[in-house]
Write a protein that holds these residues in place. Sequence first.
Motif, PDB file in Angstrom:
ATOM      1  N   GLY A 261       0.800  -1.219   0.000  1.00 36.98           N
ATOM      2  CA  GLY A 261       0.000   0.000   0.000  1.00 36.98           C
ATOM      3  C   GLY A 261       0.829   1.264   0.000  1.00 36.98           C
ATOM      4  O   GLY A 261       0.285   2.365  -0.140  1.00 36.98           O
ATOM      5  N   GLY A 262       2.148   1.125   0.170  1.00 38.82           N
ATOM      6  CA  GLY A 262       3.028   2.277   0.127  1.00 38.82           C
ATOM      7  C   GLY A 262       3.130   2.840  -1.279  1.00 38.82           C
ATOM      8  O   GLY A 262       2.802   2.170  -2.261  1.00 38.82           O
ATOM      9  N   LEU A 263       3.591   4.072  -1.385  1.00 34.07           N
ATOM     10  CA  LEU A 263       3.610   4.765  -2.668  1.00 34.07           C
ATOM     11  C   LEU A 263       5.027   4.919  -3.205  1.00 34.07           C
ATOM     12  O   LEU A 263       5.964   5.168  -2.445  1.00 34.07           O
ATOM     13  CB  LEU A 263       2.976   6.154  -2.538  1.00 34.07           C
ATOM     14  CG  LEU A 263       1.519   6.210  -2.103  1.00 34.07           C
ATOM     15  CD1 LEU A 263       1.020   7.659  -2.141  1.00 34.07           C
ATOM     16  CD2 LEU A 263       0.637   5.310  -2.954  1.00 34.07           C
ATOM     17  N   LEU A 264       5.155   4.781  -4.520  1.00 34.87           N
ATOM     18  CA  LEU A 264       6.392   5.031  -5.257  1.00 34.87           C
ATOM     19  C   LEU A 264       6.123   6.184  -6.219  1.00 34.87           C
ATOM     20  O   LEU A 264       5.247   6.085  -7.082  1.00 34.87           O
ATOM     21  CB  LEU A 264       6.818   3.783  -6.026  1.00 34.87           C
ATOM     22  CG  LEU A 264       7.976   3.934  -7.016  1.00 34.87           C
ATOM     23  CD1 LEU A 264       9.275   4.276  -6.296  1.00 34.87           C
ATOM     24  CD2 LEU A 264       8.146   2.653  -7.847  1.00 34.87           C
ATOM     25  N   PHE A 265       6.860   7.286  -6.060  1.00 34.56           N
ATOM     26  CA  PHE A 265       6.706   8.453  -6.915  1.00 34.56           C
ATOM     27  C   PHE A 265       7.778   8.427  -8.004  1.00 34.56           C
ATOM     28  O   PHE A 265       8.969   8.287  -7.706  1.00 34.56           O
ATOM     29  CB  PHE A 265       6.837   9.742  -6.102  1.00 34.56           C
ATOM     30  CG  PHE A 265       5.661  10.008  -5.190  1.00 34.56           C
ATOM     31  CD1 PHE A 265       4.608  10.799  -5.612  1.00 34.56           C
ATOM     32  CD2 PHE A 265       5.614   9.459  -3.911  1.00 34.56           C
ATOM     33  CE1 PHE A 265       3.524  11.053  -4.775  1.00 34.56           C
ATOM     34  CE2 PHE A 265       4.540   9.705  -3.068  1.00 34.56           C
ATOM     35  CZ  PHE A 265       3.488  10.503  -3.498  1.00 34.56           C
ATOM     36  N   ALA A 266       7.342   8.585  -9.249  1.00 30.84           N
ATOM     37  CA  ALA A 266       8.248   8.603 -10.398  1.00 30.84           C
ATOM     38  C   ALA A 266       8.284   9.999 -11.009  1.00 30.84           C
ATOM     39  O   ALA A 266       7.460  10.859 -10.685  1.00 30.84           O
ATOM     40  CB  ALA A 266       7.798   7.584 -11.442  1.00 30.84           C
ATOM     41  N   GLY A 267       9.245  10.214 -11.919  1.00 29.87           N
ATOM     42  CA  GLY A 267       9.346  11.491 -12.609  1.00 29.87           C
ATOM     43  C   GLY A 267       8.315  11.619 -13.718  1.00 29.87           C
ATOM     44  O   GLY A 267       7.693  10.636 -14.148  1.00 29.87           O
ATOM     45  N   HIS A 268       8.137  12.830 -14.221  1.00 29.81           N
ATOM     46  CA  HIS A 268       7.053  13.108 -15.159  1.00 29.81           C
ATOM     47  C   HIS A 268       7.187  12.358 -16.472  1.00 29.81           C
ATOM     48  O   HIS A 268       6.197  12.120 -17.159  1.00 29.81           O
ATOM     49  CB  HIS A 268       6.981  14.620 -15.437  1.00 29.81           C
ATOM     50  CG  HIS A 268       8.131  15.153 -16.223  1.00 29.81           C
ATOM     51  ND1 HIS A 268       9.344  15.467 -15.631  1.00 29.81           N
ATOM     52  CD2 HIS A 268       8.280  15.406 -17.555  1.00 29.81           C
ATOM     53  CE1 HIS A 268      10.164  15.908 -16.567  1.00 29.81           C
ATOM     54  NE2 HIS A 268       9.559  15.885 -17.726  1.00 29.81           N
ATOM     55  N   TYR A 287       2.745   5.262  -8.057  1.00 32.31           N
ATOM     56  CA  TYR A 287       2.481   3.830  -8.047  1.00 32.31           C
ATOM     57  C   TYR A 287       2.282   3.344  -6.620  1.00 32.31           C
ATOM     58  O   TYR A 287       2.887   3.864  -5.681  1.00 32.31           O
ATOM     59  CB  TYR A 287       3.641   3.068  -8.703  1.00 32.31           C
ATOM     60  CG  TYR A 287       3.802   3.418 -10.161  1.00 32.31           C
ATOM     61  CD1 TYR A 287       3.247   2.618 -11.155  1.00 32.31           C
ATOM     62  CD2 TYR A 287       4.499   4.557 -10.554  1.00 32.31           C
ATOM     63  CE1 TYR A 287       3.382   2.943 -12.500  1.00 32.31           C
ATOM     64  CE2 TYR A 287       4.640   4.893 -11.897  1.00 32.31           C
ATOM     65  CZ  TYR A 287       4.078   4.086 -12.856  1.00 32.31           C
ATOM     66  OH  TYR A 287       4.206   4.421 -14.174  1.00 32.31           O
ATOM     67  N   GLU A 288       1.445   2.312  -6.480  1.00 35.63           N
ATOM     68  CA  GLU A 288       1.160   1.718  -5.174  1.00 35.63           C
ATOM     69  C   GLU A 288       1.751   0.327  -5.105  1.00 35.63           C
ATOM     70  O   GLU A 288       1.655  -0.456  -6.058  1.00 35.63           O
ATOM     71  CB  GLU A 288      -0.354   1.659  -4.958  1.00 35.63           C
ATOM     72  CG  GLU A 288      -0.749   1.044  -3.620  1.00 35.63           C
ATOM     73  CD  GLU A 288      -2.260   0.988  -3.436  1.00 35.63           C
ATOM     74  OE1 GLU A 288      -2.712   0.320  -2.485  1.00 35.63           O
ATOM     75  OE2 GLU A 288      -2.989   1.595  -4.259  1.00 35.63           O
ATOM     76  N   ARG A 289       2.374   0.012  -3.975  1.00 35.53           N
ATOM     77  CA  ARG A 289       2.938  -1.327  -3.761  1.00 35.53           C
ATOM     78  C   ARG A 289       1.814  -2.319  -3.561  1.00 35.53           C
ATOM     79  O   ARG A 289       0.956  -2.151  -2.697  1.00 35.53           O
ATOM     80  CB  ARG A 289       3.847  -1.300  -2.527  1.00 35.53           C
ATOM     81  CG  ARG A 289       4.362  -2.664  -2.071  1.00 35.53           C
ATOM     82  CD  ARG A 289       5.431  -3.188  -3.014  1.00 35.53           C
ATOM     83  NE  ARG A 289       6.156  -4.286  -2.419  1.00 35.53           N
ATOM     84  CZ  ARG A 289       5.874  -5.575  -2.630  1.00 35.53           C
ATOM     85  NH1 ARG A 289       4.882  -5.921  -3.429  1.00 35.53           N
ATOM     86  NH2 ARG A 289       6.585  -6.523  -2.040  1.00 35.53           N
ATOM     87  N   VAL A 290       1.804  -3.370  -4.371  1.00 35.13           N
ATOM     88  CA  VAL A 290       0.779  -4.397  -4.291  1.00 35.13           C
ATOM     89  C   VAL A 290       1.142  -5.384  -3.201  1.00 35.13           C
ATOM     90  O   VAL A 290       2.294  -5.815  -3.088  1.00 35.13           O
ATOM     91  CB  VAL A 290       0.653  -5.125  -5.647  1.00 35.13           C
ATOM     92  CG1 VAL A 290      -0.371  -6.248  -5.565  1.00 35.13           C
ATOM     93  CG2 VAL A 290       0.279  -4.134  -6.741  1.00 35.13           C
ATOM     94  N   ALA A 291       0.165  -5.740  -2.368  1.00 38.59           N
ATOM     95  CA  ALA A 291       0.411  -6.702  -1.295  1.00 38.59           C
ATOM     96  C   ALA A 291       0.770  -8.061  -1.883  1.00 38.59           C
ATOM     97  O   ALA A 291       0.304  -8.437  -2.961  1.00 38.59           O
ATOM     98  CB  ALA A 291      -0.831  -6.831  -0.412  1.00 38.59           C
ATOM     99  N   GLU A 292       1.613  -8.809  -1.163  1.00 38.61           N
ATOM    100  CA  GLU A 292       2.005 -10.140  -1.623  1.00 38.61           C
ATOM    101  C   GLU A 292       0.767 -11.015  -1.790  1.00 38.61           C
ATOM    102  O   GLU A 292      -0.105 -11.067  -0.922  1.00 38.61           O
ATOM    103  CB  GLU A 292       2.957 -10.795  -0.605  1.00 38.61           C
ATOM    104  CG  GLU A 292       4.294 -10.087  -0.453  1.00 38.61           C
ATOM    105  CD  GLU A 292       5.158 -10.204  -1.691  1.00 38.61           C
ATOM    106  OE1 GLU A 292       4.911 -11.133  -2.482  1.00 38.61           O
ATOM    107  OE2 GLU A 292       6.068  -9.374  -1.870  1.00 38.61           O
TER     108      GLU A 292
END
Length: 316
Positions: A261-268, A287-292
């Motif tokens: 559920g954590g977030l990954l921020f990428a560049g534009h 992007y959101e981390r998908v649970a196992e």
Amino acid sequence: MRAPVISSAKGSSSGHDAEAARDFPFTAEDFSRIRTLIYREAGISLSDQKRDMVYNRLARRLRGTGIRTFSEYLDGLERSQDPQEWEAFTNALTTNLTAFFRESHHFPILSQHIAALSQPASVWCCASSTGEEPYSIAMTLAELGAKQSGARVVASDIDTQALAAASEGVYPADGVKNIPNAQLQRFFLRGTGSRAGRVRVNDALRAMVSFEHVNLISPPWPAIQRAAPFDVIFCRNVMIYFDKPTQAKILESFAPLLKPGGLLFAGHSENFSYMTNAFRLRGQTVYERVAEGAGAGKSADRSAASAAGRLVGSLG
């Protein structure tokens, strides 16, 4: 890290003029060797269009060492395996283009995500450059109040000179002109005397951020692993310097460091939708981390996320 503005001579006449004006001979073989070495050491993929940039950056190093040819410099670099010279070589070929609250649409998303947590947040900024990005993250967390008083930001970069500047936290006044006055008064000190015209991050904000030297293509990262798992990872405007296999490897290493559920921020201009099933698109370059184990039952969601990712990529 990092968006170089590259210029290159075009046409045979201008190309010969550029070569003649150079202090050092710079052959196609020299450029090829440099491309191979920086890819091996830092994962940076240099295109043909970056030849002039490479010359200009490393010519300064040749002048500083007194070496007269690129081939001699590269021979010595490979022969000696001097870690300080490899560090200088890598620093020369990384680019630090950053600003406070760059790509500002990400910060309300960050604030909303962290505000919903029941504990102080942990954020990894994996390409901190000279510090504007991690301090922007820290300001966003600090403004959420006492609930986030224990929040921490781990900021890393491969460029040791950039990290030193980030740790110092001193910036030209022009560099903070777009920050609202309330934040300036709360988080910055104005320089006087020899530091007039500059500002410094105050001690409270500085204490929220720790700095680590990290090469993203060389996991595991012990300092990062000790701070994990994270609620958020910022990896913005970094992947554009890597080829697709290297990008996929880095994302694979990120996944276990980020909470479900954590977030990954990428560049534009970055799109990770096709590279891994560990993340799904949640918003514009977020992007959101998908649970196992959750991926198998959510293929429709992944398809929609991929379609949205294609749209974001085309708009970026």
